[in-house]
Design a protein around this motif. Structure first.
Motif, PDB file in Angstrom:
ATOM      1  N   THR A 171      33.233  33.443  30.267  1.00 52.12           N
ATOM      2  CA  THR A 171      34.234  34.351  29.710  1.00 52.12           C
ATOM      3  C   THR A 171      33.552  35.497  28.996  1.00 52.12           C
ATOM      4  O   THR A 171      32.696  35.291  28.139  1.00 52.12           O
ATOM      5  CB  THR A 171      35.160  33.609  28.727  1.00 52.12           C
ATOM      6  N   THR A 172      33.904  36.688  29.382  1.00 51.74           N
ATOM      7  CA  THR A 172      33.342  37.879  28.760  1.00 51.74           C
ATOM      8  C   THR A 172      34.455  38.900  28.567  1.00 51.74           C
ATOM      9  O   THR A 172      35.571  38.750  29.050  1.00 51.74           O
ATOM     10  CB  THR A 172      32.232  38.507  29.629  1.00 51.74           C
ATOM     11  N   ILE A 173      34.121  39.969  27.914  1.00 52.04           N
ATOM     12  CA  ILE A 173      35.047  41.083  27.719  1.00 52.04           C
ATOM     13  C   ILE A 173      35.222  41.874  29.017  1.00 52.04           C
ATOM     14  O   ILE A 173      36.164  42.645  29.154  1.00 52.04           O
ATOM     15  CB  ILE A 173      34.562  41.992  26.567  1.00 52.04           C
ATOM     16  N   ILE A 174      34.337  41.646  29.970  1.00 53.34           N
ATOM     17  CA  ILE A 174      34.377  42.396  31.224  1.00 53.34           C
ATOM     18  C   ILE A 174      35.664  42.128  31.996  1.00 53.34           C
ATOM     19  O   ILE A 174      36.184  43.021  32.641  1.00 53.34           O
ATOM     20  CB  ILE A 174      33.138  42.064  32.085  1.00 53.34           C
ATOM     21  N   PHE A 175      36.205  40.928  31.905  1.00 54.13           N
ATOM     22  CA  PHE A 175      37.401  40.588  32.680  1.00 54.13           C
ATOM     23  C   PHE A 175      38.575  41.499  32.350  1.00 54.13           C
ATOM     24  O   PHE A 175      39.110  42.155  33.241  1.00 54.13           O
ATOM     25  CB  PHE A 175      37.744  39.108  32.491  1.00 54.13           C
ATOM     26  N   PRO A 176      39.027  41.603  31.098  1.00 51.04           N
ATOM     27  CA  PRO A 176      40.151  42.505  30.837  1.00 51.04           C
ATOM     28  C   PRO A 176      39.773  43.978  30.958  1.00 51.04           C
ATOM     29  O   PRO A 176      40.587  44.805  31.351  1.00 51.04           O
ATOM     30  CB  PRO A 176      40.576  42.168  29.407  1.00 51.04           C
ATOM     31  N   LEU A 177      38.519  44.283  30.641  1.00 55.89           N
ATOM     32  CA  LEU A 177      38.065  45.666  30.736  1.00 55.89           C
ATOM     33  C   LEU A 177      37.977  46.126  32.182  1.00 55.89           C
ATOM     34  O   LEU A 177      38.200  47.308  32.482  1.00 55.89           O
ATOM     35  CB  LEU A 177      36.707  45.794  30.043  1.00 55.89           C
ATOM     36  N   SER A 178      37.689  45.209  33.091  1.00 59.74           N
ATOM     37  CA  SER A 178      37.559  45.583  34.497  1.00 59.74           C
ATOM     38  C   SER A 178      38.876  46.068  35.084  1.00 59.74           C
ATOM     39  O   SER A 178      38.882  46.918  35.971  1.00 59.74           O
ATOM     40  CB  SER A 178      37.020  44.413  35.315  1.00 59.74           C
ATOM     41  N   TYR A 179      39.997  45.541  34.608  1.00 58.00           N
ATOM     42  CA  TYR A 179      41.292  46.022  35.092  1.00 58.00           C
ATOM     43  C   TYR A 179      41.459  47.510  34.806  1.00 58.00           C
ATOM     44  O   TYR A 179      41.852  48.290  35.680  1.00 58.00           O
ATOM     45  CB  TYR A 179      42.443  45.253  34.445  1.00 58.00           C
ATOM     46  N   ILE A 180      41.138  47.893  33.601  1.00 55.92           N
ATOM     47  CA  ILE A 180      41.283  49.292  33.207  1.00 55.92           C
ATOM     48  C   ILE A 180      40.340  50.179  34.008  1.00 55.92           C
ATOM     49  O   ILE A 180      40.740  51.223  34.525  1.00 55.92           O
ATOM     50  CB  ILE A 180      41.040  49.444  31.693  1.00 55.92           C
ATOM     51  N   ILE A 181      39.098  49.753  34.147  1.00 55.88           N
ATOM     52  CA  ILE A 181      38.103  50.550  34.866  1.00 55.88           C
ATOM     53  C   ILE A 181      38.490  50.686  36.331  1.00 55.88           C
ATOM     54  O   ILE A 181      38.417  51.781  36.905  1.00 55.88           O
ATOM     55  CB  ILE A 181      36.699  49.926  34.718  1.00 55.88           C
ATOM     56  N   ARG A 182      38.939  49.600  36.957  1.00 61.42           N
ATOM     57  CA  ARG A 182      39.297  49.665  38.372  1.00 61.42           C
ATOM     58  C   ARG A 182      40.527  50.537  38.607  1.00 61.42           C
ATOM     59  O   ARG A 182      40.584  51.301  39.563  1.00 61.42           O
ATOM     60  CB  ARG A 182      39.515  48.260  38.931  1.00 61.42           C
ATOM     61  N   ILE A 183      41.513  50.454  37.722  1.00 61.09           N
ATOM     62  CA  ILE A 183      42.703  51.306  37.856  1.00 61.09           C
ATOM     63  C   ILE A 183      42.331  52.771  37.680  1.00 61.09           C
ATOM     64  O   ILE A 183      42.804  53.639  38.425  1.00 61.09           O
ATOM     65  CB  ILE A 183      43.789  50.872  36.850  1.00 61.09           C
ATOM     66  N   LEU A 184      41.466  53.060  36.707  1.00 65.53           N
ATOM     67  CA  LEU A 184      41.024  54.439  36.498  1.00 65.53           C
ATOM     68  C   LEU A 184      40.267  54.978  37.709  1.00 65.53           C
ATOM     69  O   LEU A 184      40.459  56.137  38.094  1.00 65.53           O
ATOM     70  CB  LEU A 184      40.162  54.536  35.247  1.00 65.53           C
ATOM     71  N   CYS A 185      39.428  54.151  38.308  1.00 68.07           N
ATOM     72  CA  CYS A 185      38.686  54.589  39.494  1.00 68.07           C
ATOM     73  C   CYS A 185      39.627  54.922  40.646  1.00 68.07           C
ATOM     74  O   CYS A 185      39.488  55.960  41.302  1.00 68.07           O
ATOM     75  CB  CYS A 185      37.689  53.532  39.927  1.00 68.07           C
ATOM     76  N   VAL A 186      40.588  54.056  40.890  1.00 67.79           N
ATOM     77  CA  VAL A 186      41.546  54.298  41.975  1.00 67.79           C
ATOM     78  C   VAL A 186      42.337  55.575  41.699  1.00 67.79           C
ATOM     79  O   VAL A 186      42.528  56.409  42.597  1.00 67.79           O
ATOM     80  CB  VAL A 186      42.491  53.086  42.145  1.00 67.79           C
ATOM     81  N   ALA A 187      42.760  55.765  40.466  1.00 67.87           N
ATOM     82  CA  ALA A 187      43.529  56.957  40.112  1.00 67.87           C
ATOM     83  C   ALA A 187      42.681  58.223  40.201  1.00 67.87           C
ATOM     84  O   ALA A 187      43.158  59.261  40.677  1.00 67.87           O
ATOM     85  CB  ALA A 187      44.106  56.805  38.717  1.00 67.87           C
ATOM     86  N   LEU A 188      41.435  58.149  39.764  1.00 70.61           N
ATOM     87  CA  LEU A 188      40.563  59.321  39.841  1.00 70.61           C
ATOM     88  C   LEU A 188      40.275  59.708  41.288  1.00 70.61           C
ATOM     89  O   LEU A 188      40.243  60.892  41.621  1.00 70.61           O
ATOM     90  CB  LEU A 188      39.263  59.066  39.075  1.00 70.61           C
ATOM     91  N   PHE A 189      40.078  58.719  42.137  1.00 74.05           N
ATOM     92  CA  PHE A 189      39.872  59.032  43.552  1.00 74.05           C
ATOM     93  C   PHE A 189      41.133  59.635  44.155  1.00 74.05           C
ATOM     94  O   PHE A 189      41.062  60.528  45.001  1.00 74.05           O
ATOM     95  CB  PHE A 189      39.448  57.800  44.335  1.00 74.05           C
ATOM     96  N   ALA A 190      42.292  59.171  43.730  1.00 75.48           N
ATOM     97  CA  ALA A 190      43.549  59.736  44.222  1.00 75.48           C
ATOM     98  C   ALA A 190      43.706  61.187  43.771  1.00 75.48           C
ATOM     99  O   ALA A 190      44.294  62.002  44.490  1.00 75.48           O
ATOM    100  CB  ALA A 190      44.724  58.895  43.755  1.00 75.48           C
ATOM    101  N   MET A 191      43.188  61.505  42.593  1.00 74.41           N
ATOM    102  CA  MET A 191      43.268  62.880  42.093  1.00 74.41           C
ATOM    103  C   MET A 191      42.506  63.856  42.988  1.00 74.41           C
ATOM    104  O   MET A 191      42.853  65.038  43.032  1.00 74.41           O
ATOM    105  CB  MET A 191      42.722  62.968  40.672  1.00 74.41           C
TER     106      MET A 191
END
Length: 120
Positions: free
Chosen positions: A65-85
């Motif tokens: 268990t690390t902080i990466i799990f909840p943080l990864s959701y935010i990072i992955r959503i941001l990446c998908v949105a930035l690529f869509a931009m």
């Protein structure tokens, strides 16, 4: 990583590549190189997102268990949105990118159903 998760990830990526090549050939015939490459890019982003999610989820379920799990959701959503931009100025390009991204999800369902067929 458990063998079941590895098998699901491997089969999903294999089916995604086959589907992606088939659809991009069709798109190339009707719309040209740009559209087929944008579709493949959307599919590649979806595959990468799925693989990262699978790896992080497997590690979290196996006790790491690390902080990466909840943080990864935010990072992955941001990446998908930035690529869509990148494609936001052209609606057809944006829809093609989203079509490539979304076309991954039926493949996940198909590969899961196929992997469960012999388990009963």
């Amino acid at each position: 990583m458990t063998t079941e998760v590895k098998l699901l990830l491997k089969n999903s990526v294999k089916y995604d590549i086959v589907l992606g090549i088939c659809i991009s050939i069709i798109l190339y015939c009707f719309f040209g190189t740009n559209i087929s490459l944008i579709y493949l890019f959307g599919l590649a982003v979806s595959i990468a997102n799925f693989l990262v999610s699978g790896i992080i989820l497997d590690k979290n379920l196996n006790g790491v268990t690390t902080i990466i799990f909840p943080l990864s959701y935010i990072i992955r959503i941001l990446c998908v949105a930035l690529f869509a931009m990148l494609f936001a100025k052209n609606l057809f390009y944006l829809l093609t990118y989203l079509g490539g991204f979304i076309s991954h999800f039926p493949i996940i369902i198909f590969s899961w159903i196929r992997s469960r067929k012999g388990s009963e």
